[in-house]
Design a protein around this motif. Structure first.
Motif, short mmCIF file in Angstrom:
data_model
loop_
_atom_site.label_atom_id
_atom_site.label_comp_id
_atom_site.label_asym_id
_atom_site.label_seq_id
_atom_site.Cartn_x
_atom_site.Cartn_y
_atom_site.Cartn_z
N THR A 66 0.83 -1.22 0.00
CA THR A 66 0.00 0.00 0.00
C THR A 66 0.86 1.26 0.00
O THR A 66 0.61 2.19 -0.79
CB THR A 66 -0.93 0.01 1.24
OG1 THR A 66 -1.67 -1.21 1.25
CG2 THR A 66 -1.88 1.18 1.22
N SER A 79 -1.43 -4.93 -2.86
CA SER A 79 -2.20 -4.45 -1.72
C SER A 79 -2.84 -3.13 -2.15
O SER A 79 -2.84 -2.80 -3.33
CB SER A 79 -1.29 -4.21 -0.53
OG SER A 79 -0.63 -5.39 -0.19
N GLY A 80 -3.35 -2.42 -1.21
CA GLY A 80 -3.86 -1.08 -1.51
C GLY A 80 -5.36 -0.96 -1.58
O GLY A 80 -5.88 0.16 -1.69
N ALA A 81 -6.08 -2.10 -1.53
CA ALA A 81 -7.54 -1.99 -1.67
C ALA A 81 -8.13 -1.13 -0.54
O ALA A 81 -8.88 -0.19 -0.81
CB ALA A 81 -8.17 -3.38 -1.67
N ILE A 82 -7.75 -1.45 0.69
CA ILE A 82 -8.32 -0.69 1.80
C ILE A 82 -7.82 0.76 1.77
O ILE A 82 -8.60 1.70 1.86
CB ILE A 82 -8.00 -1.37 3.16
CG1 ILE A 82 -8.62 -2.78 3.20
CG2 ILE A 82 -8.51 -0.52 4.34
CD1 ILE A 82 -8.28 -3.62 4.41
N ASN A 130 -5.12 -10.26 -5.06
CA ASN A 130 -5.18 -9.65 -3.73
C ASN A 130 -5.96 -10.61 -2.85
O ASN A 130 -6.61 -11.55 -3.34
CB ASN A 130 -5.88 -8.28 -3.78
CG ASN A 130 -5.64 -7.45 -2.51
OD1 ASN A 130 -5.01 -7.89 -1.54
ND2 ASN A 130 -6.17 -6.23 -2.50
N GLU A 131 -5.86 -10.39 -1.56
CA GLU A 131 -6.72 -11.18 -0.68
C GLU A 131 -8.16 -10.66 -0.89
O GLU A 131 -8.37 -9.49 -1.18
CB GLU A 131 -6.31 -10.97 0.78
CG GLU A 131 -7.12 -11.80 1.73
CD GLU A 131 -6.31 -12.25 2.96
OE1 GLU A 131 -5.38 -11.54 3.34
OE2 GLU A 131 -6.65 -13.31 3.51
N ASP A 140 -10.57 -9.22 0.54
CA ASP A 140 -10.80 -8.51 1.80
C ASP A 140 -12.28 -8.31 2.14
O ASP A 140 -12.63 -8.10 3.29
CB ASP A 140 -10.11 -7.14 1.76
CG ASP A 140 -8.60 -7.26 1.65
OD1 ASP A 140 -8.02 -8.04 2.40
OD2 ASP A 140 -8.02 -6.57 0.79
N GLY A 193 -4.01 -11.81 5.98
CA GLY A 193 -3.76 -10.56 6.68
C GLY A 193 -2.71 -9.69 6.03
O GLY A 193 -2.87 -8.49 5.96
N ASP A 194 -1.67 -10.30 5.57
CA ASP A 194 -0.67 -9.47 4.89
C ASP A 194 -0.35 -10.12 3.54
O ASP A 194 -0.32 -11.34 3.42
CB ASP A 194 0.59 -9.33 5.74
CG ASP A 194 1.34 -10.62 5.83
OD1 ASP A 194 2.22 -10.84 4.98
OD2 ASP A 194 1.04 -11.43 6.73
N ASN A 195 -0.13 -9.25 2.59
CA ASN A 195 0.09 -9.75 1.24
C ASN A 195 1.50 -10.28 1.02
O ASN A 195 1.78 -10.88 -0.01
CB ASN A 195 -0.25 -8.67 0.22
CG ASN A 195 -1.73 -8.62 -0.07
OD1 ASN A 195 -2.50 -9.38 0.50
ND2 ASN A 195 -2.13 -7.73 -0.98
N1 GLU Z 1 -5.25 -6.90 1.24
C1 GLU Z 1 -4.99 -5.63 1.85
C2 GLU Z 1 -5.43 -4.49 0.94
O1 GLU Z 1 -5.46 -4.65 -0.26
C3 GLU Z 1 -3.53 -5.40 2.16
C4 GLU Z 1 -2.83 -6.37 3.02
C5 GLU Z 1 -1.39 -5.92 3.20
O2 GLU Z 1 -1.16 -4.70 3.32
O3 GLU Z 1 -0.48 -6.73 3.17
O4 GLU Z 1 -5.68 -3.41 1.42
#
Ligand code: GLU
Length: 257
Positions: free
Chosen positions: A10, A47-50, A131-132, A134, A144-146
């Motif tokens: 992110t 990452s970065g979705a949230i 991505n996970e 989420d 939890g972490d990518n």
């Molecule tokens: N899957 C989360 C997202 O895209 C990030 C997880 C991480 O920062 O590793 O926001």
């Protein structure tokens, strides 16, 4: 032809303002497209979705509650994919989105389906973006972490190399921001307790933020026979230099059978 997995976090993708770092994203998409043009298989774990969702919804900060995080992730994930699609198209590439939960990897049938999807995307010459998931991954089943997710994906598709782009230049023996004498560790032949301690900050003053999960991911990848490079994501062009054998960031060596 090699299979490369890239993981971008992110803080590499968004400005401190919470909005997307378009230049960085475009540079990354360009390098990855170029590697795909060379004939390599390329996977991006993003990452970065949230974070992007928080910026787009103009929330005052990252939500603490699960529904809040899920909602922000759904908004941010769409924006991320819109941008990836746009940038990769600009360089002549098609992308496919894979949102994964732990169950998709742990359950044998689902894992088979997942690898089938990767294989078909490679067959079509498309770039899988992972991505996970989420929006549905609740606490008990979450990676939890990518960093972890990227290593799991790399093992799943038998990648040759995992590249983790981060804000620090690699693994240091102390926090480089606090200790100017901190030394970059260029090669890690094996993840030992000392290496873990450097990452967690229990040796010297403090470790570099977020390095523990990267070391854990590199260890997981090494056991699966995969080399990992952890290096500074501010310069996506460094990927070329690493591939041409220059020593950049930290190289975690794959375990030999
Ligand atoms: N899957 C989360 C997202 O895209 C990030 C997880 C991480 O920062 O590793 O926001």
């Amino acid at each position: 032809m090699k299979t490369f997995v890239f993981k971008v976090g992110t803080s590499t993708l968004i400005h401190p303002s919470g909005r997307v770092n378009l230049r960085r994203m475009e540079q990354l998409c360009k390098v990855l497209s170029d590697l795909a043009n060379e004939g390599h298989r390329v996977v991006l774990v993003t990452s970065g979705a949230i974070g992007v969702g928080v910026g787009k919804l103009r929330l005052s900060g990252r939500p603490d509650d699960t529904p809040g995080k899920q909602a922000a992730a759904t908004v941010g994930q769409s924006e991320l994919m819109f941008l990836y699609d746009k940038f990769f198209s600009q360089f002549g590439h098609i992308v496919g989105q894979l949102l994964i939960t732990k169950e998709d990897v742990q359950d044998e049938t689902r894992r088979k389906n997942l690898t089938g999807a990767f294989d078909k995307l490679f067959h079509y010459g498309a770039i899988p973006i992972v991505n996970e998931n989420d929006a549905v991954a609740v606490d008990e089943i979450v990676y939890g972490d990518n960093d972890s997710l990227s290593a799991v994906v790399a093992a799943l598709i038998h990648a040759d190399t995992l590249f983790i782009l981060t804000e620090t230049g690699g693994l240091y023996d102390a926090n480089p921001q606090l200790e100017p004498s901190a030394k970059l560790i260029s090669v890690v032949p094996r993840v030992t307790d000392t290496i873990r301690a450097y990452a967690s900050g229990s040796i010297s003053t403090v470790g570099t933020g977020g390095m523990s999960t990267k070391v854990q991911a590199a260890d997981f990848a090494a056991r699966a026979g995969i080399d990992t490079y952890v290096f500074c994501g501010r310069r996506p062009d460094d990927i070329y230099r690493i591939l041409s054998g220059e020593s950049i960031g930290t190289h975690f060596l794959a375990e030999k059978e």
